[in-house]
Scaffold this motif. Structure first.
Motif, PDB file in Angstrom:
ATOM      1  N   GLU A 205      -5.607  -0.194  -1.233  1.00  0.00           N
ATOM      2  CA  GLU A 205      -5.391   0.170  -2.632  1.00  0.00           C
ATOM      3  C   GLU A 205      -4.010  -0.260  -3.115  1.00  0.00           C
ATOM      4  O   GLU A 205      -3.837  -0.620  -4.280  1.00  0.00           O
ATOM      5  CB  GLU A 205      -5.578   1.676  -2.801  1.00  0.00           C
ATOM      6  CG  GLU A 205      -7.007   2.140  -2.518  1.00  0.00           C
ATOM      7  CD  GLU A 205      -7.141   3.648  -2.579  1.00  0.00           C
ATOM      8  OE1 GLU A 205      -6.115   4.328  -2.822  1.00  0.00           O
ATOM      9  OE2 GLU A 205      -8.264   4.162  -2.377  1.00  0.00           O
ATOM     10  N   LEU A 206      -3.019  -0.225  -2.231  1.00  0.00           N
ATOM     11  CA  LEU A 206      -1.693  -0.697  -2.609  1.00  0.00           C
ATOM     12  C   LEU A 206      -1.714  -2.195  -2.926  1.00  0.00           C
ATOM     13  O   LEU A 206      -1.040  -2.649  -3.861  1.00  0.00           O
ATOM     14  CB  LEU A 206      -0.694  -0.413  -1.482  1.00  0.00           C
ATOM     15  CG  LEU A 206      -0.210   1.028  -1.321  1.00  0.00           C
ATOM     16  CD1 LEU A 206       0.646   1.169  -0.065  1.00  0.00           C
ATOM     17  CD2 LEU A 206       0.575   1.482  -2.549  1.00  0.00           C
ATOM     18  N   ALA A 207      -2.471  -2.966  -2.150  1.00  0.00           N
ATOM     19  CA  ALA A 207      -2.576  -4.402  -2.412  1.00  0.00           C
ATOM     20  C   ALA A 207      -3.250  -4.658  -3.761  1.00  0.00           C
ATOM     21  O   ALA A 207      -2.834  -5.548  -4.520  1.00  0.00           O
ATOM     22  CB  ALA A 207      -3.348  -5.080  -1.285  1.00  0.00           C
ATOM     23  N   GLU A 208      -4.284  -3.873  -4.069  1.00  0.00           N
ATOM     24  CA  GLU A 208      -4.948  -4.016  -5.373  1.00  0.00           C
ATOM     25  C   GLU A 208      -4.016  -3.601  -6.506  1.00  0.00           C
ATOM     26  O   GLU A 208      -3.994  -4.237  -7.568  1.00  0.00           O
ATOM     27  CB  GLU A 208      -6.219  -3.173  -5.384  1.00  0.00           C
ATOM     28  CG  GLU A 208      -7.279  -3.641  -4.388  1.00  0.00           C
ATOM     29  CD  GLU A 208      -8.472  -2.713  -4.338  1.00  0.00           C
ATOM     30  OE1 GLU A 208      -8.429  -1.660  -5.025  1.00  0.00           O
ATOM     31  OE2 GLU A 208      -9.448  -3.017  -3.612  1.00  0.00           O
ATOM     32  N   ILE A 271       3.812  -6.551   7.451  1.00  0.00           N
ATOM     33  CA  ILE A 271       2.720  -7.431   7.021  1.00  0.00           C
ATOM     34  C   ILE A 271       1.752  -6.680   6.114  1.00  0.00           C
ATOM     35  O   ILE A 271       1.280  -7.214   5.098  1.00  0.00           O
ATOM     36  CB  ILE A 271       1.990  -8.005   8.246  1.00  0.00           C
ATOM     37  CG1 ILE A 271       2.929  -8.931   9.037  1.00  0.00           C
ATOM     38  CG2 ILE A 271       0.738  -8.764   7.835  1.00  0.00           C
ATOM     39  CD1 ILE A 271       2.391  -9.361  10.380  1.00  0.00           C
ATOM     40  N   LYS A 272       1.473  -5.422   6.445  1.00  0.00           N
ATOM     41  CA  LYS A 272       0.569  -4.625   5.615  1.00  0.00           C
ATOM     42  C   LYS A 272       1.142  -4.393   4.220  1.00  0.00           C
ATOM     43  O   LYS A 272       0.405  -4.327   3.224  1.00  0.00           O
ATOM     44  CB  LYS A 272       0.322  -3.275   6.294  1.00  0.00           C
ATOM     45  CG  LYS A 272      -0.553  -3.342   7.535  1.00  0.00           C
ATOM     46  CD  LYS A 272      -2.005  -3.414   7.153  1.00  0.00           C
ATOM     47  CE  LYS A 272      -2.909  -3.183   8.334  1.00  0.00           C
ATOM     48  NZ  LYS A 272      -4.342  -3.210   7.952  1.00  0.00           N
ATOM     49  N   LEU A 273       2.470  -4.243   4.139  1.00  0.00           N
ATOM     50  CA  LEU A 273       3.124  -3.951   2.854  1.00  0.00           C
ATOM     51  C   LEU A 273       3.512  -5.208   2.089  1.00  0.00           C
ATOM     52  O   LEU A 273       4.133  -5.098   1.020  1.00  0.00           O
ATOM     53  CB  LEU A 273       4.381  -3.119   3.095  1.00  0.00           C
ATOM     54  CG  LEU A 273       4.181  -1.652   3.474  1.00  0.00           C
ATOM     55  CD1 LEU A 273       5.511  -1.012   3.812  1.00  0.00           C
ATOM     56  CD2 LEU A 273       3.499  -0.883   2.344  1.00  0.00           C
ATOM     57  N   GLN A 274       3.166  -6.367   2.583  1.00  0.00           N
ATOM     58  CA  GLN A 274       3.610  -7.616   1.974  1.00  0.00           C
ATOM     59  C   GLN A 274       3.273  -7.728   0.478  1.00  0.00           C
ATOM     60  O   GLN A 274       4.134  -8.145  -0.318  1.00  0.00           O
ATOM     61  CB  GLN A 274       3.030  -8.802   2.756  1.00  0.00           C
ATOM     62  CG  GLN A 274       3.452 -10.166   2.267  1.00  0.00           C
ATOM     63  CD  GLN A 274       2.421 -10.783   1.333  1.00  0.00           C
ATOM     64  OE1 GLN A 274       1.234 -10.532   1.452  1.00  0.00           O
ATOM     65  NE2 GLN A 274       2.876 -11.581   0.403  1.00  0.00           N
ATOM     66  N   PRO A 275       2.084  -7.345   0.000  1.00  0.00           N
ATOM     67  CA  PRO A 275       1.828  -7.448  -1.450  1.00  0.00           C
ATOM     68  C   PRO A 275       2.773  -6.584  -2.280  1.00  0.00           C
ATOM     69  O   PRO A 275       3.179  -6.984  -3.377  1.00  0.00           O
ATOM     70  CB  PRO A 275       0.375  -6.961  -1.582  1.00  0.00           C
ATOM     71  CG  PRO A 275      -0.231  -7.185  -0.236  1.00  0.00           C
ATOM     72  CD  PRO A 275       0.870  -6.923   0.737  1.00  0.00           C
ATOM     73  N   ILE A 282      13.956  -9.970  -5.249  1.00  0.00           N
ATOM     74  CA  ILE A 282      15.157  -9.615  -4.496  1.00  0.00           C
ATOM     75  C   ILE A 282      14.780  -9.123  -3.099  1.00  0.00           C
ATOM     76  O   ILE A 282      15.442  -9.460  -2.105  1.00  0.00           O
ATOM     77  CB  ILE A 282      15.960  -8.535  -5.259  1.00  0.00           C
ATOM     78  CG1 ILE A 282      16.451  -9.092  -6.595  1.00  0.00           C
ATOM     79  CG2 ILE A 282      17.128  -8.033  -4.418  1.00  0.00           C
ATOM     80  CD1 ILE A 282      17.189  -8.091  -7.447  1.00  0.00           C
ATOM     81  N   VAL A 283      13.722  -8.323  -3.008  1.00  0.00           N
ATOM     82  CA  VAL A 283      13.282  -7.821  -1.709  1.00  0.00           C
ATOM     83  C   VAL A 283      12.800  -8.970  -0.831  1.00  0.00           C
ATOM     84  O   VAL A 283      13.118  -9.029   0.370  1.00  0.00           O
ATOM     85  CB  VAL A 283      12.176  -6.762  -1.895  1.00  0.00           C
ATOM     86  CG1 VAL A 283      11.628  -6.310  -0.550  1.00  0.00           C
ATOM     87  CG2 VAL A 283      12.705  -5.563  -2.664  1.00  0.00           C
ATOM     88  N   SER A 284      12.034  -9.884  -1.412  1.00  0.00           N
ATOM     89  CA  SER A 284      11.567 -11.044  -0.639  1.00  0.00           C
ATOM     90  C   SER A 284      12.737 -11.877  -0.140  1.00  0.00           C
ATOM     91  O   SER A 284      12.766 -12.308   1.028  1.00  0.00           O
ATOM     92  CB  SER A 284      10.642 -11.903  -1.503  1.00  0.00           C
ATOM     93  OG  SER A 284       9.499 -11.175  -1.914  1.00  0.00           O
ATOM     94  N   ALA A 326       8.525 -15.150   7.607  1.00  0.00           N
ATOM     95  CA  ALA A 326       7.122 -15.418   7.279  1.00  0.00           C
ATOM     96  C   ALA A 326       6.605 -14.424   6.245  1.00  0.00           C
ATOM     97  O   ALA A 326       5.927 -14.813   5.285  1.00  0.00           O
ATOM     98  CB  ALA A 326       6.268 -15.365   8.547  1.00  0.00           C
ATOM     99  N   VAL A 327       6.915 -13.137   6.407  1.00  0.00           N
ATOM    100  CA  VAL A 327       6.438 -12.132   5.448  1.00  0.00           C
ATOM    101  C   VAL A 327       7.123 -12.322   4.104  1.00  0.00           C
ATOM    102  O   VAL A 327       6.495 -12.219   3.052  1.00  0.00           O
ATOM    103  CB  VAL A 327       6.676 -10.715   5.999  1.00  0.00           C
ATOM    104  CG1 VAL A 327       6.255  -9.666   4.975  1.00  0.00           C
ATOM    105  CG2 VAL A 327       5.901 -10.507   7.292  1.00  0.00           C
ATOM    106  N   GLY A 328       8.424 -12.603   4.122  1.00  0.00           N
ATOM    107  CA  GLY A 328       9.134 -12.816   2.866  1.00  0.00           C
ATOM    108  C   GLY A 328       8.623 -14.008   2.090  1.00  0.00           C
ATOM    109  O   GLY A 328       8.682 -14.027   0.854  1.00  0.00           O
TER     110      GLY A 328
END
Length: 619
Positions: A205-208, A271-275, A282-284, A326-328
């Motif tokens: 749901e966070l990704a959506e 990885i789960k929180l990437q979206p 700035i976070v990326s 990679a995640v960023g």
């Protein structure tokens, strides 16, 4: 049968938990007539069942849509906390890797801790670790992921402090725990702050929500920075990287898990929180910067270390730095491949050097040497583990680095340069370690250093075979790119950096050049050897500040808080003593004294009223 195992795969963490609980009676010595070894065998059986269950379920879930299992936990005052489990190919594959590596680590521990009476505690904690990691892999809820990470932090403290009679072990366990707690505290802030924004902690749901989210840039930046602080600590990233080095005081079998899958727990959440994290540029950018600094810095530090465990721990930090990059850069598949290749190769490296630590007096690589003739199996395992970690085709590390570098080739060429540099430095570090351990002539500390016995050789050979066959496994699962579409430029850069690092270092350390090798500038040598003076910087800033603040609080407590209490006590004592000598023993005198005190107290409490009344009468 396979479908049933897939539907019940959420029970896999329970196997390890049951094994850990069954081992508890041997820990405090409630069962002592049998000795502590049954605790290890019980855990071994439960971990084997968990691995078989996960491996069979992985076949059933491959190329199938993800399923969710909901376990209601708490519903009150509009807050609904439900434990959500995601059963997918990735999550089931992760628990198969965790249970498989833990199974090999437990077999290895039978030989390594043969004469140790801490079996009950050790194996129960390994069971706790396995249960926590498997639950984290299946968990699809950020809040419960945080709870599991806290349990793993506690498990790290207890495992590192297993031999608590040694002062260095106690210090290492404490420092590892406190360092990780710093990141965990900020992570908790981010978890709680995310709820009012998204209204959910479910990863799906966070990704959506992230696809259509319209939030204040400042708010989401602060939340994102807090969310990456926890994975920074778990993945041993600068400046929260010192705990992994301190944790090396624990037994080698626990280091197998720590260097392979425990450090990856933070990467998994990342990885789960990437979206969500990519909602803020700035976070990326912060993730990429942290990963790049850690990857290059840790690789440089590893080259200057002489402790056997420290050399490998900094290489793990460097690899996790590439995961942050990679995640960023939204390269999730590359991040997962990096985590997998690091887990397999790092575990093999620890196993190969763990036997040297086991029957050698020292861990100083400069005092060892000439072990190839005495320990060819360990030497071969070290070579395969090294090649599996760096860009050497066709092993797993090459494909992971290739996947990441290829995705950045067109847009961020400087990050490709970082990847190539880290690969070359890692090749230099591990080749140097191999040359100092296995090359040259035997020294006094390694004259009598035979190969380890079969409980330690067996898991090492199994993992060696899996490292060699990992590309075939990935190809059978259609996870490798075809040679036709391969970016030849990136591949050549990786291969040449690997050959350059290995060959140059091999020539330097296997030739007759005087040892130890030192850099021309002693200041740079010390800068790398002492971890960029990070511990000293901590002592001069954070530790000094906390110490001074503690002294101030202690002074306030002793002279202000205790002073007031003591003054009241002394006043009561002196007034009582004086009253004792001034009384006659008559009842009317006691009544007069009480009325006089009550009158004085009443006058004091109503002084303002009487003052205002007096002023009104006068004017």
């Amino acid at each position: 049968m396979a479908q049933f195992l897939l539907e019940t795969v959420w029970l896999v963490p329970c196997y390890a938990l049951i094994g850990g609980l069954l081992a508890v009676p041997w820990s405090p010595g409630l069962i002592y007539k049998t000795g502590p070894r049954p605790a290890g065998y019980l855990n071994l059986v439960m971990t084997f069942l968990a691995f078989v269950h996960a491996a069979l379920a992985l076949q059933a879930t491959w190329n199938q849509p993800a399923q969710e299992v909901f376990i209601p936990w708490l519903s009150t005052a509009g807050l609904n906390l439900t434990i959500t489990l995601e059963i997918s190919s990735v999550s089931v594959g992760a628990i198969a890797v965790v249970t498989g590596l833990n199974l090999l680590a437990q077999i290895y521990a039978i030989g390594y801790m043969e004469m140790d009476w801490g079996w009950g505690r050790f194996y129960s904690l390994l069971g706790l670790f396995e249960a926590g990691l498997c639950a984290l892999a299946l968990c699809n809820n950020l809040f419960f992921s945080y709870v599991i990470l806290e349990v793993l932090t506690l498990g790290t403290y207890l495992l590192v402090g297993l031999w608590f009679s040694q002062p260095l072990v106690v210090t290492g366990a404490r420092d590892a725990f406190l360092t990780k707690r710093v990141g965990d505290l900020f992570l908790l802030m981010g978890v709680l702050a995310l709820w009012p924004l998204a209204g959910t902690w479910n990863y799906t749901e966070l990704a959506e929500w992230a696809t259509t989210a319209n939030v204040n840039p400042t708010v989401i930046t602060l939340v994102g920075l807090a969310l990456i602080a926890g994975p920074m600590g778990k993945c041993a990233q600068f400046p929260l990287h010192l705990w992994l080095d301190e944790a090396m005081e624990g037994p080698v079998p626990s280091t197998i898990l720590r260097n392979s899958v425990v450090v990856a727990s933070g990467a998994w959440v990342l990885i789960k929180l990437q979206p969500v994290l990519n909602l803020s540029p700035i976070v990326s950018s912060a993730m990429v910067a942290i990963g790049a600094v850690t990857a290059v810095g840790a690789s440089l530090i590893a080259i200057a270390q002489i402790d056997l465990k420290r050399c490998q721990s900094y290489s793990v930090s460097a690899y996790m730095g590439l995961v942050f990059i990679a995640v960023g850069m939204q390269q999730d598949e590359a991040a997962l491949l990096l985590v997998l290749s690091n887990a397999i190769a790092a575990a093999l490296l620890v196993m190969s050097t763990g036997g040297i630590i086991w029957n050698s007096i020292t861990q100083d690589v400069t005092q060892l040497g000439g072990l190839w003739k005495r320990r060819p199996i360990s030497g071969l395992a070290f070579i395969v583990g090294t090649l599996g970690l760096i860009g050497f085709p066709p092993l797993g590390g090459f494909w992971a680095l290739m996947e990441l570098a290829d995705g950045l080739w067109e847009t961020h060429l400087w990050l490709v340069g970082v990847i190539i540099t880290v690969n070359a430095l890692t090749a230099v570090s591990l080749t140097r370690e191999f040359a100092l351990l296995f090359g040259g002539k035997a020294k006094q500390m390694s004259e009598r250093s035979p190969e380890v016995h079969w409980p330690m050789v067996l898991p090492m050979m199994i993992l060696l075979g899996f490292t060699l066959h990992l590309p075939l496994v990935l190809q059978s699962l259609s996870l490798l790119p075809s040679w036709v579409t391969l970016n030849k430029d990136v591949a050549l850069l990786l291969i040449w950096s690997t050959l350059f690092g290995c060959s140059v270092t091999g020539v330097i350390y296997l030739s007759n050049i005087p040892k130890p090798i030192r850099l021309p500038w002693k200041g740079l040598q010390d800068l790398l050897a002492y971890d960029f003076y990070t511990p000293k910087l901590y002592r001069m800033t954070i530790i000094f500040g906390v110490a001074q603040l503690s002294k101030l609080v202690d002074m306030i407590d002793r002279f202000v808080v205790d002073g007031i209490v003591n003054m009241v006590g002394l006043f009561s004592l002196f007034s009582g003593e004086s009253l004792k000598y001034s009384t006659t023993g008559q009842t009317q005198f006691y009544a007069f004294t009480i009325l006089l005190v009550v009158g004085i107290l009443g006058g004091f409490l109503t002084w303002q009223y009487w003052g205002n009344l007096f002023l009104n009468l006068m004017f």
